[in-house]
Scaffold this motif. Structure first.
Motif, PDB file in Angstrom:
ATOM      1  N   ALA A  71     -50.901   0.216  38.365  1.00 50.13           N
ATOM      2  CA  ALA A  71     -49.612   0.310  39.065  1.00 50.13           C
ATOM      3  C   ALA A  71     -49.539  -0.697  40.198  1.00 50.13           C
ATOM      4  O   ALA A  71     -48.460  -1.163  40.565  1.00 50.13           O
ATOM      5  CB  ALA A  71     -49.413   1.725  39.587  1.00 50.13           C
ATOM      6  N   LYS A  72     -50.699  -0.991  40.780  1.00 52.71           N
ATOM      7  CA  LYS A  72     -50.678  -1.963  41.887  1.00 52.71           C
ATOM      8  C   LYS A  72     -50.816  -3.385  41.374  1.00 52.71           C
ATOM      9  O   LYS A  72     -50.166  -4.310  41.870  1.00 52.71           O
ATOM     10  CB  LYS A  72     -51.855  -1.670  42.842  1.00 52.71           C
ATOM     11  CG  LYS A  72     -51.576  -0.534  43.786  1.00 52.71           C
ATOM     12  CD  LYS A  72     -52.689  -0.431  44.799  1.00 52.71           C
ATOM     13  CE  LYS A  72     -52.563   0.851  45.601  1.00 52.71           C
ATOM     14  NZ  LYS A  72     -53.856   1.249  46.180  1.00 52.71           N
ATOM     15  N   ILE A  73     -51.739  -3.579  40.407  1.00 52.92           N
ATOM     16  CA  ILE A  73     -52.094  -4.943  39.997  1.00 52.92           C
ATOM     17  C   ILE A  73     -50.937  -5.632  39.284  1.00 52.92           C
ATOM     18  O   ILE A  73     -50.612  -6.779  39.592  1.00 52.92           O
ATOM     19  CB  ILE A  73     -53.360  -4.930  39.110  1.00 52.92           C
ATOM     20  CG1 ILE A  73     -54.567  -4.526  39.973  1.00 52.92           C
ATOM     21  CG2 ILE A  73     -53.596  -6.300  38.485  1.00 52.92           C
ATOM     22  CD1 ILE A  73     -55.855  -4.335  39.209  1.00 52.92           C
ATOM     23  N   ALA A  74     -50.302  -4.921  38.354  1.00 55.44           N
ATOM     24  CA  ALA A  74     -49.264  -5.579  37.552  1.00 55.44           C
ATOM     25  C   ALA A  74     -48.146  -6.178  38.403  1.00 55.44           C
ATOM     26  O   ALA A  74     -47.864  -7.377  38.271  1.00 55.44           O
ATOM     27  CB  ALA A  74     -48.715  -4.616  36.506  1.00 55.44           C
ATOM     28  N   PRO A  75     -47.548  -5.385  39.326  1.00 51.11           N
ATOM     29  CA  PRO A  75     -46.499  -6.017  40.152  1.00 51.11           C
ATOM     30  C   PRO A  75     -47.050  -7.098  41.082  1.00 51.11           C
ATOM     31  O   PRO A  75     -46.388  -8.110  41.320  1.00 51.11           O
ATOM     32  CB  PRO A  75     -45.918  -4.851  40.953  1.00 51.11           C
ATOM     33  CG  PRO A  75     -46.897  -3.743  40.858  1.00 51.11           C
ATOM     34  CD  PRO A  75     -47.690  -3.943  39.613  1.00 51.11           C
ATOM     35  N   ALA A  76     -48.268  -6.876  41.598  1.00 50.73           N
ATOM     36  CA  ALA A  76     -48.844  -7.871  42.513  1.00 50.73           C
ATOM     37  C   ALA A  76     -49.027  -9.197  41.789  1.00 50.73           C
ATOM     38  O   ALA A  76     -48.722 -10.265  42.322  1.00 50.73           O
ATOM     39  CB  ALA A  76     -50.173  -7.388  43.081  1.00 50.73           C
ATOM     40  N   MET A  77     -49.526  -9.141  40.552  1.00 50.17           N
ATOM     41  CA  MET A  77     -49.745 -10.371  39.792  1.00 50.17           C
ATOM     42  C   MET A  77     -48.417 -11.068  39.519  1.00 50.17           C
ATOM     43  O   MET A  77     -48.330 -12.284  39.528  1.00 50.17           O
ATOM     44  CB  MET A  77     -50.455 -10.071  38.469  1.00 50.17           C
ATOM     45  CG  MET A  77     -51.909  -9.686  38.615  1.00 50.17           C
ATOM     46  SD  MET A  77     -52.893 -10.908  39.493  1.00 50.17           S
ATOM     47  CE  MET A  77     -52.868 -12.244  38.311  1.00 50.17           C
ATOM     48  N   ALA A 104     -57.052  -4.151  44.771  1.00 47.35           N
ATOM     49  CA  ALA A 104     -56.884  -3.005  43.876  1.00 47.35           C
ATOM     50  C   ALA A 104     -57.966  -2.992  42.804  1.00 47.35           C
ATOM     51  O   ALA A 104     -58.506  -1.949  42.439  1.00 47.35           O
ATOM     52  CB  ALA A 104     -55.502  -3.053  43.230  1.00 47.35           C
ATOM     53  N   MET A 105     -58.307  -4.177  42.335  1.00 51.96           N
ATOM     54  CA  MET A 105     -59.341  -4.269  41.301  1.00 51.96           C
ATOM     55  C   MET A 105     -60.699  -3.851  41.874  1.00 51.96           C
ATOM     56  O   MET A 105     -61.457  -3.098  41.263  1.00 51.96           O
ATOM     57  CB  MET A 105     -59.404  -5.703  40.785  1.00 51.96           C
ATOM     58  CG  MET A 105     -60.420  -5.909  39.702  1.00 51.96           C
ATOM     59  SD  MET A 105     -60.429  -7.631  39.148  1.00 51.96           S
ATOM     60  CE  MET A 105     -61.318  -8.406  40.484  1.00 51.96           C
ATOM     61  N   ALA A 106     -60.984  -4.340  43.092  1.00 50.68           N
ATOM     62  CA  ALA A 106     -62.274  -4.033  43.701  1.00 50.68           C
ATOM     63  C   ALA A 106     -62.403  -2.537  43.959  1.00 50.68           C
ATOM     64  O   ALA A 106     -63.504  -1.978  43.928  1.00 50.68           O
ATOM     65  CB  ALA A 106     -62.434  -4.810  45.003  1.00 50.68           C
ATOM     66  N   ARG A 145     -61.858  -3.897  31.070  1.00 50.23           N
ATOM     67  CA  ARG A 145     -61.930  -5.312  30.769  1.00 50.23           C
ATOM     68  C   ARG A 145     -60.549  -5.963  30.905  1.00 50.23           C
ATOM     69  O   ARG A 145     -60.408  -6.995  31.549  1.00 50.23           O
ATOM     70  CB  ARG A 145     -62.482  -5.528  29.353  1.00 50.23           C
ATOM     71  CG  ARG A 145     -62.524  -7.000  28.959  1.00 50.23           C
ATOM     72  CD  ARG A 145     -63.317  -7.222  27.690  1.00 50.23           C
ATOM     73  NE  ARG A 145     -62.604  -6.725  26.521  1.00 50.23           N
ATOM     74  CZ  ARG A 145     -63.104  -6.762  25.278  1.00 50.23           C
ATOM     75  NH1 ARG A 145     -64.326  -7.229  25.069  1.00 50.23           N
ATOM     76  NH2 ARG A 145     -62.409  -6.308  24.261  1.00 50.23           N
ATOM     77  N   ASN A 146     -59.554  -5.339  30.307  1.00 49.06           N
ATOM     78  CA  ASN A 146     -58.219  -5.934  30.333  1.00 49.06           C
ATOM     79  C   ASN A 146     -57.669  -6.081  31.741  1.00 49.06           C
ATOM     80  O   ASN A 146     -57.107  -7.110  32.092  1.00 49.06           O
ATOM     81  CB  ASN A 146     -57.252  -5.097  29.491  1.00 49.06           C
ATOM     82  CG  ASN A 146     -57.543  -5.287  28.011  1.00 49.06           C
ATOM     83  OD1 ASN A 146     -58.247  -6.235  27.650  1.00 49.06           O
ATOM     84  ND2 ASN A 146     -57.042  -4.390  27.183  1.00 49.06           N
ATOM     85  N   ILE A 147     -57.863  -4.998  32.518  1.00 45.68           N
ATOM     86  CA  ILE A 147     -57.343  -5.065  33.894  1.00 45.68           C
ATOM     87  C   ILE A 147     -58.020  -6.185  34.666  1.00 45.68           C
ATOM     88  O   ILE A 147     -57.383  -7.009  35.325  1.00 45.68           O
ATOM     89  CB  ILE A 147     -57.546  -3.713  34.615  1.00 45.68           C
ATOM     90  CG1 ILE A 147     -56.528  -2.703  34.070  1.00 45.68           C
ATOM     91  CG2 ILE A 147     -57.397  -3.879  36.122  1.00 45.68           C
ATOM     92  CD1 ILE A 147     -56.505  -1.408  34.813  1.00 45.68           C
ATOM     93  N   CYS A 148     -59.350  -6.252  34.543  1.00 50.08           N
ATOM     94  CA  CYS A 148     -60.082  -7.268  35.299  1.00 50.08           C
ATOM     95  C   CYS A 148     -59.688  -8.667  34.848  1.00 50.08           C
ATOM     96  O   CYS A 148     -59.537  -9.580  35.664  1.00 50.08           O
ATOM     97  CB  CYS A 148     -61.584  -7.067  35.152  1.00 50.08           C
ATOM     98  SG  CYS A 148     -62.161  -5.610  36.022  1.00 50.08           S
TER      99      CYS A 148
END
Lengths: 742, 306
Positions: A675-681, A692-694, A728-731
């Motif tokens: 939820a955080k990574i997708a909009p941030a990217m 968020a990943m860390a 894996r995909n998220i990272c």
């Protein structure tokens, strides 16, 4: 412990070579002496226009005798072996000793070298130094074969102690050593003898020679600034010139002179350059008007009229020089005010490179490109194009022909005189920047547009004709051009899609195959490549993607489109290499950069750098570092399972099969991260995405501690593998973490 | 000779006398258009080979691009150089040179005389040497060179070459600000002549011709002809079929090389040679100079066994 004094007295040594030569003399002699077994307490080397001097103190009077035992072949070994050993050790067969060894009788050689007197060693070492001296350029003279920078006339080589001084005898092609030198060429031309370094330096000073270059430089600077200060003026500092002038005189006499009023209207840079290049004069500025009004010249002579004749002569020479400069300036102004057309026309006769056409053709290309780049750097396209058209006009001007180092600067003056917009005039000067790694980067939009266009045209041009840098060879300074582009983009935080730009440019310039279809194909292909996030390390990658693309697009792309894109990709990977060097200097590891280069959009260097910086910051944290371990563990397990099972576990994992708390926690952590990574990217906010990943580190660690992935139940196992696949995909949306080392 | 010379020609005469007294053969100018005294075969060719040589001479020199219609105080398209060549270079050449300055009235105790690095290279002659430009009070008054190579041949022994830019030197010695105001002969003579009386008109005429009128088609053709003739001369067999003697025509061939070089300078002044072409033209003249040097060292004067 004697002291050694060496002086090599010659005709005038070029100023720029003196310091290095003194250092070389010191190194060659001290290395030679030490190697021959002598020691010394201290060494100092000096230079003047006519002499190189070396002073060593606390030299050992002789080298120690040495004794070495060397073990040889067994008694009864083949003759050849024994002879070889004798040769190596330099002893005769009857001098060998036979000794008992563990394995039987063995020959031993006892090598004894008697000590040698320092004088013998010095003569040998100095002769060797003179005959092998590393002058940048050396010459023969008369009928002789000896080489020196200019004819060598005499050699002082003396050893001195409490008992007095002794000449170390030597003869080099008829030049014999002694204890005699000469003073100033005109003020004290007679010869005199010396007994040691202190005596030598003192007598030289009495004979109007200051031995030490730094002392001469200090004298000059002190005297020049004093004389200027007395008139309320200041000397323009120039360390290079000061060092050079200190190498042109043995007895500096500073004289302050006037610049004729007729010339004070010339640009200060012109005055300064003309005075420095031709006359080795320092410029003297009036701090109130900021104008260069006077000069300082340094004579090598004291005269009865206190330098009046010398100064008058120098003033006259300067006026003649400046009359030339004024002549050029006035002629140039006429052309500039009339719009510079003749200059631009004459650039069509100047070849830039035989495969890349004339300067004029090049300017046309740069102008078109500057216009294209202008919107992405916030510049007015009309002004950018106009600036590109006139930026190199001054290359045809008389002033730049006379003083090539004023290129750009004169362009700015002339553009201003021609009444062009101030931003255009500034671009004339600034578009060459940045040249060196410490050079300032232009920030004015028009300057940036032209600077980028100039450099990119050079790069795409030489890439298209396959003239790339190889090894240490980079005759067209393409590495510097690429670094310039990187710095321009980085410092101005520009968002420019380089691959599109390269492809567009190479295709447009490619007159032989400029079919518009090929161009649009090429652009489509490069777009396709970028969306894939290709790996520029691999040579075949373009070909591979090209095939994919043809399959997808379902149409034949032309051969030339493919070639142009391949060239563009190759150029981009050259940029990536330069970027690695650039970022490494900023403390970002190469594997971090690789991980970011492997992502889509890698031709936008600002984006790439931001990603790399965010990743470097994240990896520097405890969470980040451990996350990598977790990612790698997940990836390894997953890859092994995928290989074993022959399937790809990318089907969404389902929380309803989750048993353990840690497993459930990971599910919700991944949801939260998503939820955080997708909009941030999407917003290119790498730092938020990576934070968020860390944050996944804890849940992932807990999962691996508590949960057995390879569970007995195939349903549980598959679900867990699919869960790992989510990690894996998220990272991998953030960066290609596979590339991270350790 | 502490007294000051009073005219341009007196300076030349004093230099002639000085170098004659030091044992140089006083030669006359070469009878062709050249860009500098170095082109005189007494320098270019005689610097080659092992035979001793010592010569001094005035050489009228032409540099078409330097023409300023006689208006610039120190730039001329036609001027005089004084040239000294001594082989092998004597150990006291610097002192000999300073003696020549004293002879023309430059008192070393009042002036600042300096030897400033200036390596000499003539791409058209395939020649280079190391030395200095000599400065007197900041003005370059001479070139001082130890020849290392000419026409691609090592100079063994080395020649010492001195070149004086006579107008500039004389202006300095005579205290004249504009070259055209310089007394050519003795100002006390019945018909005193200034430099302008002798050369102002010719400077104008040549500047106009050099810059705007010279027919570039014809010049180009002359260049090609000189080049071809130089090569043809040197292709002849060494033995003269008429006399049966061994006659290598190094000097006639070298004349053509000089011609080609001057024609190139004229074309350059007309602005019809582009930057890239320039290198090619210089290369062509150098190739001729090299052929001539190769030929000269085969001759007796060039040190070949008779």
């Amino acid at each position: 412990m004697p002291d050694l004094l060496i002086e090599l007295f010659s005709e005038e040594i070029p100023a720029r070579m003196q310091k290095r030569a003194a250092d070389d003399l010191k190194k060659l002699v001290t290395d030679g002496l030490v190697e021959a077994g002598l020691t010394y307490a201290g060494a100092a080397a000096f230079s003047t226009p006519r002499r190189l001097t070396l002073s060593l103190d606390g030299l050992s009077a002789e080298s120690k005798a040495t004794r070495e035992e060397r073990k040889g072949p067994k008694v009864g070994a083949p003759d050849k072996a024994v002879e070889g050993f004798l040769r190596g050790a330099g002893v005769a067969r009857e001098d060998l000793e036979v000794r008992d060894d563990k394995k039987g009788q063995v020959y031993f050689a006892i090598i004894e070298k008697p000590g040698r007197m320092a004088a013998d060693i010095i003569a040998e070492v100095l002769e060797n130094a003179i005959r092998n001296f590393p002058w940048p350029k050396s010459m023969r003279w008369g009928a002789g074969a000896l080489k020196w920078v200019r004819p060598l006339h005499s050699i002082i080589c003396i050893l001195s102690d409490e008992g007095g001084a002794q000449v170390v005898p030597m003869d080099i092609d008829g030049i014999t050593s002694g204890d005699i030198t000469r003073g100033h060429r005109f003020l004290a031309p007679d010869s005199f003898n010396v007994t040691g370094f202190d005596d030598y330096e003192a007598k030289l000073k009495r004979a109007n020679v200051i031995l030490r270059a730094d002392e001469r430089a200090e004298t000059i600077w002190h005297e020049a600034t004093n004389q200027a200060f007395a008139l309320g003026l200041e000397v323009v500092e120039d360390r290079g010139l000061l060092a050079e002038v200190a190498g042109l005189v043995e007895w500096p006499v500073v004289l302050l002179g006037k610049i004729d009023d007729d010339f004070l209207g010339l640009p200060p840079e012109v005055l300064q350059t003309s005075m420095k290049e031709h006359q080795k004069f320092f410029s003297v500025r009036n701090p109130k008007s900021n104008r260069i009004e006077r000069f300082v010249t340094v004579a090598n002579m004291e005269t009865a009229d206190n330098g009046a004749t010398i100064l008058a002569g120098n003033q006259k020479v300067l006026s003649a020089r400046l009359a030339d400069a004024k002549f050029f300036w006035e002629n140039d102004l006429r052309v500039a005010k009339a719009g510079m057309e003749p200059w631009l026309d004459s650039l069509s006769n100047v070849t830039f490179h035989n495969k890349l056409g004339s300067q004029k053709e090049r300017i046309e290309r740069i102008a078109a490109l500057a216009r294209e780049i202008a919107p992405s750097v916030g510049a007015d396209p009309d002004l950018a194009e106009q600036a590109a058209r006139v930026a190199k006009a001054d290359l045809s001007s008389e002033m730049v022909f006379e003083f090539p180092e004023l290129q750009g600067l004169m362009g700015r003056y002339y553009a201003t005189e021609a009444g062009l917009d101030a931003s255009v005039a500034a671009a004339c000067q600034e578009h060459y920047s940045p040249l060196g790694p410490s050079d300032d980067v232009p920030t004015a939009p028009v300057s940036v547009a032209v600077a980028l266009a100039d450099k990119i045209d050079t790069l795409t041009g030489f890439w298209a004709i396959d003239e790339k840098p190889t090894g240490s060879k980079d005759p067209f300074a393409l590495r510097r051009a690429a670094l310039g582009v990187i710095r321009l983009i980085w410092q101005n935080e520009l968002s420019i899609e380089l691959l599109t730009l390269f492809t567009h440019k190479i295709s447009l310039d490619d007159i032989s195959r400029s079919a518009s279809e090929a161009l649009s194909n090429a652009l489509e292909l490069s777009d396709f490549l970028k969306n894939k996030g290709f790996d520029a390390d691999s040579d075949n990658i373009v070909a591979k993607h090209f095939k994919d693309w043809i399959l997808l697009s379902g149409e034949e792309a032309s051969e030339s489109a493919w070639e142009n894109v391949a060239t563009s990709v190759d150029l981009l990977s050259f940029f990536h290499d330069r970027l690695k060097v650039f970022l490494k200097d900023k403390g970002i590891r190469h594997d971090i950069i690789d991980a970011c280069i492997a992502m889509p959009g890698n031709d936008d260097l600002t984006l790439l750098v931001k990603r790399a910086e965010a990743l470097a910051t994240t990896l520097a944290t405890d969470d980040g570092e451990n996350l990598i371990q977790g990612f790698k563990r997940a990836n390894n397990i997953l890859t092994q399972a995928e290989e074993k099972d022959g399937v790809e576990y990318s089907y969404g994992a389902d929380i309803k099969f989750a048993e353990d708390d840690a497993e459930k926690a990971l599910f919700s952590a991944l949801d939260a991260a998503d939820a955080k990574i997708a909009p941030a990217m999407k917003n290119e906010d790498f730092s938020t995405a990576m934070t968020a990943m860390a944050a996944l580190r804890g849940p992932i660690d807990a999962f691996f501690t508590d949960v057995q992935v390879n569970a007995d139940s195939e349903i549980l196992r598959r679900n867990r593998l699919n869960l790992l696949s989510r990690i894996r995909n998220i990272c991998l949306t953030v960066a290609d973490l596979n590339k991270i080392e350790g | 000779m502490a007294d000051k010379p009073r005219s341009f020609q007196e300076i030349i005469l004093r230099l002639q006398n000085y170098w004659a007294s030091k044992g140089c053969a006083i030669l006359q100018p070469y009878d062709m258009e050249v860009g500098a005294g170095t082109f005189h075969p007494a320098t270019t060719l005689r610097a080659l080979g092992s035979k001793a040589w010592a010569a001094a001479y005035v050489q009228p020199s032409r540099r078409p691009t330097d023409g300023r219609y006689g208006e610039n105080p120190n730039r001329l398209q036609h001027y005089y150089q004084y040239q000294v060549l001594i082989k092998p270079s004597p150990p006291d050449l610097q002192e000999l040179y300073l003696g020549s300055l004293a002879a023309i009235g430059i008192d070393a105790s009042l002036h600042d005389i300096r030897f400033v690095e200036d390596d000499w290279e003539s791409p058209t002659l395939g020649a280079w040497g190391l030395g200095w430009e000599v400065w007197c009070d900041g003005m370059e008054v001479s070139q001082f060179t130890y020849f290392q190579q000419v026409g691609g041949h090592d100079c063994k022994p080395v020649s010492g070459e001195l070149t004086y830019g006579l107008e500039r030197l004389a202006m300095y010695v005579l205290g004249v600000d504009h070259v055209m105001d310089m007394p050519f002969n003795d100002p006390q003579s019945p018909s005193p002549l200034l430099y302008r009386d002798v050369f102002k008109q010719t400077e104008e005429e040549y500047a106009r011709w050099n810059f705007d009128v010279a027919d570039t088609e014809i010049l180009l053709q002359h260049f090609k002809d000189a080049e071809a003739e130089c090569q043809r001369i040197l292709e002849q067999p060494a033995e003269d079929p008429k006399t049966g003697k061994r006659i290598i025509m190094a000097h006639p061939a070298y004349d053509q090389c000089i011609k080609a070089s001057h024609l190139f300078n004229l074309l350059d002044a007309r602005g019809v040679i582009s930057v890239t072409e320039r290198q090619a033209y210089i290369g062509r003249v150098r190739a001729l100079a090299k052929l001539c040097a190769d030929a000269f060292v085969q001759t007796e004067a060039g040190g070949a066994a008779a």
